[in-house]
Design a protein around this motif. Structure first.
Motif, PDB file in Angstrom:
ATOM      1  N   MET A 113       0.808  -1.220   0.000  1.00  0.00           N
ATOM      2  CA  MET A 113       0.000   0.000   0.000  1.00  0.00           C
ATOM      3  C   MET A 113       0.844   1.274   0.000  1.00  0.00           C
ATOM      4  O   MET A 113       0.333   2.358  -0.225  1.00  0.00           O
ATOM      5  CB  MET A 113      -0.894   0.028   1.253  1.00  0.00           C
ATOM      6  N   HIS A 114       2.121   1.130   0.290  1.00  0.00           N
ATOM      7  CA  HIS A 114       2.974   2.323   0.413  1.00  0.00           C
ATOM      8  C   HIS A 114       4.043   2.343  -0.663  1.00  0.00           C
ATOM      9  O   HIS A 114       4.325   1.327  -1.298  1.00  0.00           O
ATOM     10  CB  HIS A 114       3.626   2.363   1.800  1.00  0.00           C
ATOM     11  N   ASP A 115       4.620   3.504  -0.828  1.00  0.00           N
ATOM     12  CA  ASP A 115       5.654   3.701  -1.843  1.00  0.00           C
ATOM     13  C   ASP A 115       6.995   3.835  -1.125  1.00  0.00           C
ATOM     14  O   ASP A 115       7.301   4.889  -0.561  1.00  0.00           O
ATOM     15  CB  ASP A 115       5.316   4.981  -2.628  1.00  0.00           C
ATOM     16  N   ILE A 116       7.780   2.760  -1.134  1.00  0.00           N
ATOM     17  CA  ILE A 116       9.068   2.768  -0.439  1.00  0.00           C
ATOM     18  C   ILE A 116      10.167   2.991  -1.468  1.00  0.00           C
ATOM     19  O   ILE A 116      10.227   2.318  -2.485  1.00  0.00           O
ATOM     20  CB  ILE A 116       9.339   1.417   0.268  1.00  0.00           C
TER      21      ILE A 116
ATOM     22  N   THR B 309      -3.388   6.198  -0.343  1.00  0.00           N
ATOM     23  CA  THR B 309      -2.561   6.246   0.868  1.00  0.00           C
ATOM     24  C   THR B 309      -1.253   6.981   0.594  1.00  0.00           C
ATOM     25  O   THR B 309      -0.805   7.820   1.382  1.00  0.00           O
ATOM     26  CB  THR B 309      -2.241   4.807   1.335  1.00  0.00           C
ATOM     27  N   ILE B 310      -0.661   6.648  -0.562  1.00  0.00           N
ATOM     28  CA  ILE B 310       0.621   7.271  -0.933  1.00  0.00           C
ATOM     29  C   ILE B 310       0.458   8.776  -1.082  1.00  0.00           C
ATOM     30  O   ILE B 310       1.260   9.568  -0.575  1.00  0.00           O
ATOM     31  CB  ILE B 310       1.142   6.653  -2.249  1.00  0.00           C
ATOM     32  N   LEU B 311      -0.616   9.186  -1.757  1.00  0.00           N
ATOM     33  CA  LEU B 311      -0.840  10.610  -1.988  1.00  0.00           C
ATOM     34  C   LEU B 311      -1.090  11.331  -0.663  1.00  0.00           C
ATOM     35  O   LEU B 311      -0.563  12.428  -0.434  1.00  0.00           O
ATOM     36  CB  LEU B 311      -2.031  10.789  -2.942  1.00  0.00           C
ATOM     37  N   ALA B 312      -1.849  10.695   0.202  1.00  0.00           N
ATOM     38  CA  ALA B 312      -2.131  11.315   1.502  1.00  0.00           C
ATOM     39  C   ALA B 312      -0.837  11.497   2.284  1.00  0.00           C
ATOM     40  O   ALA B 312      -0.599  12.554   2.880  1.00  0.00           O
ATOM     41  CB  ALA B 312      -3.113  10.453   2.293  1.00  0.00           C
ATOM     42  N   GLY B 313       0.017  10.475   2.248  1.00  0.00           N
ATOM     43  CA  GLY B 313       1.305  10.564   2.958  1.00  0.00           C
ATOM     44  C   GLY B 313       2.157  11.675   2.395  1.00  0.00           C
ATOM     45  O   GLY B 313       2.692  12.504   3.136  1.00  0.00           O
ATOM     46  N   ASN B 314       2.263  11.737   1.079  1.00  0.00           N
ATOM     47  CA  ASN B 314       3.050  12.789   0.444  1.00  0.00           C
ATOM     48  C   ASN B 314       2.500  14.171   0.779  1.00  0.00           C
ATOM     49  O   ASN B 314       3.250  15.119   1.005  1.00  0.00           O
ATOM     50  CB  ASN B 314       3.076  12.591  -1.067  1.00  0.00           C
ATOM     51  N   GLY B 315       1.171  14.269   0.797  1.00  0.00           N
ATOM     52  CA  GLY B 315       0.529  15.544   1.108  1.00  0.00           C
ATOM     53  C   GLY B 315       0.858  16.005   2.521  1.00  0.00           C
ATOM     54  O   GLY B 315       1.109  17.190   2.756  1.00  0.00           O
ATOM     55  N   ARG B 316       0.905  15.060   3.453  1.00  0.00           N
ATOM     56  CA  ARG B 316       1.229  15.426   4.839  1.00  0.00           C
ATOM     57  C   ARG B 316       2.659  15.929   4.961  1.00  0.00           C
ATOM     58  O   ARG B 316       2.941  16.900   5.659  1.00  0.00           O
ATOM     59  CB  ARG B 316       1.015  14.239   5.755  1.00  0.00           C
ATOM     60  N   VAL B 317       3.575  15.237   4.252  1.00  0.00           N
ATOM     61  CA  VAL B 317       4.976  15.676   4.294  1.00  0.00           C
ATOM     62  C   VAL B 317       5.083  17.076   3.701  1.00  0.00           C
ATOM     63  O   VAL B 317       5.749  17.956   4.247  1.00  0.00           O
ATOM     64  CB  VAL B 317       5.876  14.697   3.519  1.00  0.00           C
TER      65      VAL B 317
END
Lengths: 313, 748
Positions: A113-116, B309-317
């Motif tokens: 689910m994540h981009d590592i 999920t990836i976009l949300a994470g990037n957005g938070r950073v």
């Protein structure tokens, strides 16, 4: 497996999961070094043990201090006291990347689910006379770890090469636990009878240290301590290898290295007090490096550092 | 004929190194093959974050057998010579052939070198390539000694033809070549084997790896622009970033995200820089508002939630980063609106160089210099000085501390916020320019004045303390600074005396040195003399004048200028720095097709410290020399000059008198007199008017008469009067031509 993928609920659970994961991979799980250091790399289990040919494998939490990062407890992601999780394995195993990714899964990061990403980042520590090549590891655009293959420490070529992993625990935990403000993340289980946040534990102390670091610490005393540590380090290393009392060969690399660590931290405190000019900075860093290099020279003269009477020069 | 496929599979290769590494792999392997006799039809190299690949098509199955002939010693030569030859060829004497040579019989060795199979050669060449690969930085790992950019995991190396594929036997420090590789780290990690390049590329694609970096880049760009377009947005083009991002992923997945509303008022450059430097995001602009409102990030994985999920994470950073930037910006604006004084004061504590004082002192010097320069560049002196005083204030700002690459630009924002004139803001932004040979050159007068003052102070100051660039060492970028001055002067057609500028820039240093002591001590005097390229007695004389002047005005600390003093007998102020500028100019003009010797010929002329004049002269001379007449005139001039110099040396006299036409004997000699008269009449006014083309053309016309003169006339006549007259005639050639350019400097 299902249990493994379940999200951890607290800062301490992330630490405990990392501890059990790396213990399961065969690392000696050490405790923090009992001195003020700027980063987990300063622990002798990394700096000194990366030298010489004796195999080594250790993991530990290291409380670290960077006085200039103090924000009186007001910043959501900066503290002058913080935690690093450190893994060091010598020689670096061929599957170190896979082992590392396994540790992320162990703390609940689902690789599907994540981009590592492994993004180029050459590591260099001017104060330790050390450098290595590796990456910063990104998870969804956030740096969650440093991954380094040590090439040199204290001016010595690393043979074999140690693989070093450093996790910034607060940032990693904030991400895994889903908090934008680190002070709000649960330190222990949120359902515990007395739930505590990271801020409950550290916020007040952060303000106290920020005030002391920035405005109160007596610079003359710090400067004197710096000189004392420098002198003691040199004095220790100037002793002959053979101990007159026991008649044994005892090269005191680690006590000398303690003084180098002290000098390094005192330099950081002086820096936070703003009394070190740009030009002086380089000179101080050079003085600390001189100590670190001398300690590395001494360590390779110890058994742990690979010394045997046969290979003595 | 077989095809060769190589893949070197490793841990993540830095994006910036991948392109060159692929090209190096191709060059090293194909060069090695060809050198060993294996020619090929075509080759292509590829890179992803985890692999370098090379496909070579139509390789010879074996290298051809060759006959090598080597010539040995003479028949009958000493025993040792023959023995050595036999050793080096590995033959015995009965295998040698004696052949006839120019000087008798000579031993020849004919060595048959049998062909070798391709696999053997490939294995050798690839091992050599891996062991000597030119990575910018390489490393060891584990307990091995092999070096690669990051740990090398496997080598795929096969030769394939219609009959099938064959693994090339190869073992480099325990890494055995095979025919397998791995797909995407997370989406298809299993190993698979391949039989040819087409098979390899196709299976990789199924295993979620796009092999070709340009294909990845094209996909990213197309996908980014499409997604942006669907939202009525435009992606801001950035080719460098595109190439870098294509090197960070094997399977690009483009995601479009929104920047939080609260950050949209940050300067667009801040958004762009923060997103690019920290996150490798592309900026996405709303054409209606002109603002950057969204971003594109490129992930390396397809997920079940379409990247949410990836976009949300990037957005938070991103939000955390921009929150920092916003905090800096707001703090900075408060200081800027109050006039920036705390920043300027803070520069007092920033050491520029330990021998040259603080940044603040440097700014004082630049301000005074900008004021001096202003009239010559058409700028208002007050504005130029004001601009110089605030141009570097942003160095103390929090934003520039965080993003040093925004220096200058933030200066403009803060100058505008402080309510300063627009020209001042522009100068803040532009005064660092031009930074390179292709960077834009400022044209606004105030910007030009500050940009010139900034760079002239830089050069003169480091010359003053004798920190000049040597060889490849130029830590203060003085060459770039000098080139910047050259381009500022030329692009803006500014006729300025560089010597005067340099003297102006030296003044504050001289003044500072002179400040504490009323008079210089001898050592200082020597130093000043050396720096200015004058004698120490000149310094004393200047000093006396300064002293008198100070005494008269009753104010010993008053500022003064070298220009107030009669410098007529001080003819070479700081020739060294001037010649450094001339060297930069030569490099610059070389790219424009003007030879260095032509520039040298013009530098020797008066007024060459005005670069525009110098370039005009050089261009005209360059054009003139391209004509047949011009080129041949040089020969005639040199002949005249050489004869004259030789005779003058022999006789110990200078033949400077006017030659008299009445002693001319031949028609050619008379014609030369006439031609010189005509040339002189044409050249003088043209030179006075700085019309160099006309002057050069008139000079080139002398070619015919000079050639004819030498053809028909012997200079060294027995008649001493005639001889002397002719030498004086040659002297006229020298003088007339020498008034245009120093032709003795022209090569060839």
């Amino acid at each position: 497996m299902a249990e493994k993928l379940q999200k951890p609920r607290s800062f301490q659970e992330i630490i405990m999961r990392l501890q059990s994961y790396w213990a399961a991979q065969g690392c000696a799980v050490l405790q923090p070094y009992d001195m003020e250091v700027g980063a987990g790399t300063f622990h002798p289990a990394t700096t000194l043990r990366a030298l010489g040919s004796t195999p080594w494998s250790a993991a530990y939490v290291q409380p670290s201090r960077r006085p200039t990062d103090g924000r009186y407890g007001d910043s959501p992601n900066r503290w002058q006291h913080y935690y690093q999780y450190q893994v060091i394995i010598k020689p670096s195993p061929p599957d170190l990347q896979a082992l590392y990714l396994g540790s992320l899964e162990a703390i609940g990061i689902d690789m599907k689910m994540h981009d590592i990403r492994f993004v180029e980042d050459d590591w260099e520590s001017p104060t330790l006379g050390a450098w290595g090549l590796g990456w910063e590891v990104w998870c969804d655009g956030m740096e969650v770890s440093q991954f380094t293959y040590f090439q040199q420490v204290g001016g010595h070529d690393c043979k074999p090469v140690s693989g070093e992993l450093t996790y910034g625990l607060e940032r990693l935990a904030m991400y895994v636990l889903g908090f934008d403000d680190g002070n709000e993340m649960p330190f222990n289980d949120p359902d515990a009878p007395i739930p505590l946040t990271y801020g409950d534990v550290f916020r007040e102390a952060e303000a106290q240290y920020a005030r002391w670091n920035f405005d109160v610490a007596d610079t003359d005393t710090l400067l004197q301590h710096f000189k004392d540590a420098e002198a003691e380090c040199a004095r220790i290393l100037a002793q002959p290898a053979d101990d007159p009392k026991t008649g044994r060969r005892i090269v005191m690399a680690q006590p000398a290295y303690d003084q180098a660590i002290k000098a390094s931290h005192l330099f950081n405190l002086l820096d936070a007090r703003g009394v070190i000019s740009v030009t002086e900075r380089q000179a101080y860093i050079g003085r600390v490096r001189t100590l670190a290099v001398a300690c590395a020279d001494a360590f390779v003269q110890t058994k742990a550092g690979g010394y045997t009477p046969e290979n003595a020069a | 004929m077989p095809d060769l496929l190589i893949e070197l599979f490793s841990e993540e290769i830095p994006a910036r190194m991948q392109g060159k590494a692929a090209a190096d792999l191709k060059k090293l392997v194909t060069d090695g093959l060809v050198e060993a006799g294996l020619t090929y039809a075509s080759a292509g190299a590829f890179s992803t974050p985890r692999r370098l690949a090379l496909s070579v098509e139509g390789v010879l199955a074996a290298s051809p057998a060759v006959k090598e002939e080597r010539k040995g010693p003479k028949v009958g030569a000493p025993e040792q010579a023959l023995a050595g030859f036999l050793r080096s060829t590995g033959l015995t004497q009965d295998q040698l052939e004696a052949r006839d040579d120019k000087k008798g019989q000579v031993w020849f060795a004919v060595i048959d070198k049998p062909g070798r199979p391709a696999a053997e050669i490939v294995a050798e060449v690839l091992e050599q390539t891996v062991r000597s690969f030119p990575w910018p930085k390489s490393m060891r790992w584990g307990d091995g000694t092999l070096r690669w950019v990051r740990p090398l995991h496997s080598i795929l190396c096969i030769l394939s033809d219609e009959a099938g594929a064959e693994v090339v036997p190869l073992d480099i420090d325990g890494i055995k070549a095979g025919d397998t590789t791995h797909g995407h780290r997370f989406m298809a990690p299993d190993a698979f084997s391949v039989t040819s390049f087409d098979d390899y590329a196709a299976k990789l694609k199924r295993a979620k790896v796009v092999l070709d970096a340009s294909e990845r880049a094209d996909h990213i760009w197309a996908e980014a622009t499409n997604q942006a377009f669907a939202q009525g947005m435009e992606v801001v083009e950035d080719r460098g970033l595109l190439a870098e991002v294509a090197g960070l992923v094997e399977w690009p997945v483009v995601l479009l995200g929104k920047i939080e509303e609260q950050f949209l008022d940050l300067p667009p450059e801040v958004l762009k820089t923060s997103m690019k430097e920290h996150q490798k995001f592309f900026s996405v602009k709303n054409p209606k508002t002109g603002r950057i409102e969204q971003y594109v990030t490129v992930a390396n994985i397809e997920t079940a939630d379409q990247g949410a999920t990836i976009l949300a994470g990037n957005g938070r950073v991103l939000s955390a980063r921009l929150a920092d930037a916003k905090f800096f910006w707001e703090n900075d604006l408060r200081v800027a609106k109050a006039g920036m004084q705390p920043w300027i004061d803070a520069l007092e504590n920033v050491t520029f160089h330990n021998k040259l004082g603080s940044q603040k002192e440097r700014i004082e010097r630049i301000a005074a210099l900008a004021r001096e320069i202003a009239p010559a560049v058409g700028a208002d002196p007050d504005l130029a000085e004001q601009a110089a005083r605030v141009a570097k204030a942003d160095l103390s700002s929090e934003m520039v501390y965080e993003f040093p690459e925004l220096q200058g630009l933030m200066g403009r924002y803060y100058s505008d916020a402080a309510g300063l004139p627009a020209e001042v803001g522009a100068a803040c932004e532009e005064h660092y320019s031009p930074l390179g040979p292709s960077d834009d050159v400022p044209t606004a007068p105030v910007s030009v004045a500050v940009a010139l003052a900034d760079k002239v102070d830089l050069l003169a100051s480091f010359w003053w303390i004798d920190e000049k660039p040597t060889g490849s060492k130029d830590p203060f970028a003085l060459r770039r600074g000098a080139l910047g001055i050259v381009r500022l002067l030329l692009d803006n057609s500014l006729s300025v005396s560089l010597s005067d500028l340099i003297l102006d820039a030296y003044m504050p240093h001289y003044h500072k040195m002179n400040h504490e002591e009323e008079r210089l001590v001898d050592a200082d005097r020597e130093m000043v003399a050396e720096h200015l390229g004058i004698t120490s007695s000149d310094v004393t004389s200047i000093e006396n004048q300064i002293y008198e002047k100070k005494k008269e005005s009753g104010e010993l600390k008053s500022s003064f200028s070298f220009k107030d003093i009669d410098l007529s007998d001080v003819s070479h102020p700081s020739a060294d720095l001037l010649s450094f500028f001339h060297d930069r100019l030569k490099v610059f003009l070389k790219d424009k097709g003007i030879r260095h010797d032509i520039i040298d010929a013009c530098i020797a002329m008066e007024g060459s410290d005005d670069l525009n004049l110098l370039v005009k002269r050089a261009e005209a001379l360059s054009e003139a020399l391209k004509t047949d007449d011009g080129e041949n005139l040089i020969q005639g001039f040199k002949r005249a000059n050489n004869i004259l110099s030789a005779e003058e040396a022999k006789d110990g006299v200078s033949y400077e008198l006017d030659p008299d036409p009445k002693f001319a004997e031949s028609d050619e000699e008379k014609a030369l007199f006439a031609a010189l008269d005509e040339a002189e009449t044409a050249i003088k006014p043209a030179m006075d008017a700085e019309d160099f083309s006309t002057a050069m053309a008139a000079m080139a016309k002398l070619r015919g008469p000079i050639d004819a003169f030498f053809e028909a006339t012997q200079v060294n006549s027995d008649n001493q009067i005639v001889r002397r007259n002719r030498l004086c005639l040659l002297h006229r050639i020298r003088t007339i031509c020498g008034g245009v350019a120093d032709l003795t400097k022209i090569e060839g």
